[in-house]
Design an enzyme around this catalytic site. Sequence first.
Site, mmCIF file in Angstrom:
data_model
loop_
_atom_site.group_PDB
_atom_site.id
_atom_site.type_symbol
_atom_site.label_atom_id
_atom_site.label_comp_id
_atom_site.label_asym_id
_atom_site.label_seq_id
_atom_site.Cartn_x
_atom_site.Cartn_y
_atom_site.Cartn_z
ATOM 1 N N ASP A 132 15.340 -3.924 -3.332
ATOM 2 C CA ASP A 132 15.279 -4.528 -4.655
ATOM 3 C C ASP A 132 16.647 -5.157 -4.925
ATOM 4 O OD1 ASP A 132 14.426 -4.987 -7.357
ATOM 5 O OD2 ASP A 132 13.138 -3.233 -7.163
ATOM 6 N N ASP A 179 14.602 -9.011 -8.637
ATOM 7 C CA ASP A 179 14.298 -8.626 -10.006
ATOM 8 C C ASP A 179 14.497 -9.801 -10.968
ATOM 9 O OD1 ASP A 179 13.880 -6.146 -11.751
ATOM 10 O OD2 ASP A 179 15.688 -6.975 -12.649
ATOM 11 N N GLU A 223 10.353 -11.791 -8.505
ATOM 12 C CA GLU A 223 9.686 -11.314 -9.721
ATOM 13 C C GLU A 223 9.927 -12.363 -10.799
ATOM 14 O OE1 GLU A 223 9.443 -7.593 -12.854
ATOM 15 O OE2 GLU A 223 11.352 -8.470 -12.281
ATOM 16 N N HIS A 237 5.920 -0.027 -11.070
ATOM 17 C CA HIS A 237 6.658 0.923 -11.909
ATOM 18 C C HIS A 237 6.776 0.460 -13.359
ATOM 19 C CE1 HIS A 237 9.508 -2.175 -10.960
ATOM 20 N NE2 HIS A 237 10.377 -1.668 -11.822
ATOM 21 N N ASP A 238 6.375 -0.774 -13.644
ATOM 22 C CA ASP A 238 6.461 -1.307 -15.010
ATOM 23 C C ASP A 238 5.101 -1.387 -15.697
ATOM 24 O OD1 ASP A 238 9.186 -1.765 -14.759
ATOM 25 O OD2 ASP A 238 8.910 -3.825 -14.056
HETATM 26 C C1 NOJ Z 1 12.143 -5.831 -14.031
HETATM 27 C C2 NOJ Z 1 12.066 -4.449 -13.476
HETATM 28 O O1 NOJ Z 1 10.896 -4.318 -12.726
HETATM 29 C C3 NOJ Z 1 12.143 -3.496 -14.640
HETATM 30 O O2 NOJ Z 1 11.871 -2.174 -14.281
HETATM 31 C C4 NOJ Z 1 13.505 -3.632 -15.265
HETATM 32 O O3 NOJ Z 1 13.559 -2.855 -16.435
HETATM 33 C C5 NOJ Z 1 13.824 -5.080 -15.637
HETATM 34 N N1 NOJ Z 1 13.437 -6.016 -14.627
HETATM 35 C C6 NOJ Z 1 15.301 -5.255 -15.851
HETATM 36 O O4 NOJ Z 1 15.962 -5.117 -14.624
#
Ligand code: NOJ
Length: 586
Positions: A111, A219, A278, A351-352
């Site tokens: 990541d 990210d 992402e 995870h989000d």
């Molecule tokens: C995306 C990540 O997947 C998330 O978990 C994070 O809080 C934000 N970006 C900030 O890095």
Amino acid sequence: MSDEAVVSDGLSRVDQPWWRSGTIYQIYPHSFADSNGDGLGDLPGILSHVDHLQWLGIDAVWLSPVYPSPQHDNGYDVSNYRDIDPRFGTLDDCDRLIAALHERGIRLIMDLVVNHTSSEHEWFIEACASRDNRYRDWYIWRDARPGTVGGEPGAEPTNWGSYFSQPAWSWHESTQQYYLHLYASQQPDLNWQNPAVRDAVYELMAWWLDRGVDGFRMDVVNLISKPSDLVDGVVVAGAAFADPSPFVRFGPRLPEYLAEMHERVFTDRPADLVRIGETPGLTVEQARRLTRTRECGLDMVFQFEHMEIDRKPGDRLSPVALSIPALRGNLALWQTALATEGWNSLYGNNHDQPRLVSRFGDPSPDHWSASAKAVALALYLLQGTVSMFQGEEIGMIGATLRTAADFRDIRSVNYLRAAAAAGLDETVVVEALRLTARDNARTPVQWTTAPDAGFGSTDPWMPVAEHPPTITVEAQRVDPDSVLHFYRALIELRRTHLVIADGATRMLDTGQTPIMAYLRETVAETMIVVANLSSASQPVPELLGQNLRAASTPLIQSGAYAGANSLAPWQAFAAFLPGATPKGAP
Ligand code: NOJ
């Protein structure tokens, strides 16, 4: 692992990049496996389960951040890009993990969190030392709004809110300026306009690649380019701040930075190193523009539109009822837009996001298994790279969240705080978060039926979700009809039939029904994929029925058989169609 090393290492194919038919498995280290009983997962814990990953048949692991971090955002606040947080292990452990995965034909994707650093990164500490420090311009600083007093409410340079329910600016008292943070105040945004920042990022990427990693999941990489002039945005009714997204989600220099990253980091390296962006909020045209060719800098996007179908517009934490026709329509839009140029990820949780079976399936005992399979089948036989999340392969369900105190995630906690400040009813907010919060994804993986679920600690940082003994790796490994075996078969199917990687997608019109049906077509063959995404039987629409009567024996299926004219709850299958079948309107 160059293109030439095709046959020997089992990791490469010359005809097309591995990720077109590949499956990426995300590990969230906090919750995967704990080797030392401290309540937090770690690298040795991951090492103890590499055989499970190999058995499952995945192609690559995406490892969420394990770098040193104060953990305000569980590692997405990095304080040193070239080390491992002692909570997770050491660089030696990381090297061992890379080697263990490679021995099993699995890649490791790190990541890369470089839109922002932690406020404890030495760059930011230096930047805060004085206005003329050489690192000052590595971050984004602005004076207070003219005519206001810095630090007082309303003095922020713009009215932007952060994505974590706070102002996007924090006042730095000793140097009398604000710094920008699109996330938490402990996550200051880097100033990518400064070439020294870009140099530093490219160097650290090369450092990891030299160590043997196989690419990066980047990210929120579409947020790295900010306009030079930062101006107020629109504050919609009921909101405390303006959404900065219109200014930052495809900033003026984004394509240039990504192309430069390719040029500086990847031109002289093997073409099978993957770059996953992402990219929240990108349009299909923008996604295509960034993934069209290798030189654009990204090999695929990881976009969010299908994750917003069951959310109130502009508020990812407020649920609305899921419409399968709307979901189908959105998936079809992306399939068509990136059919010949560009590439997309296929995912239903990470995870989000809350757990897939709790969100798009039906976690009740009667439907849990069939629905977990049906949803996976419907999503993962589309075109794109599968990005699955730890525990998804056993159909893990969401966390047990009852009161405000059960939430750990900074986004949930800040949201609860902001809702309380706005006078909202806490019970209502908790009920919404129970469905939408990121906490849902972050409970320990359920390996065994032991009291600690085989995680390795009886008092883990997040409690194990309440679950029946069937939702464990141990129970499902010995049950050939389990969700786990189904995922394994699906991953293998994707690898075996190139129509899944290469074929055009034609979504079949099933009206307002919750049936998702599509064709995957090449000149040589046609595959039909059908899934009843509901807990009720559904009559089969006429044209679909004609296709189904002609279909060959299913290659993979879930749910009961309900006869030729009806689909049982969560019945789903994929089969080949012979050449002269009626097919369907586009
Ligand atoms: C995306 C990540 O997947 C998330 O978990 C994070 O809080 C934000 N970006 C900030 O890095």
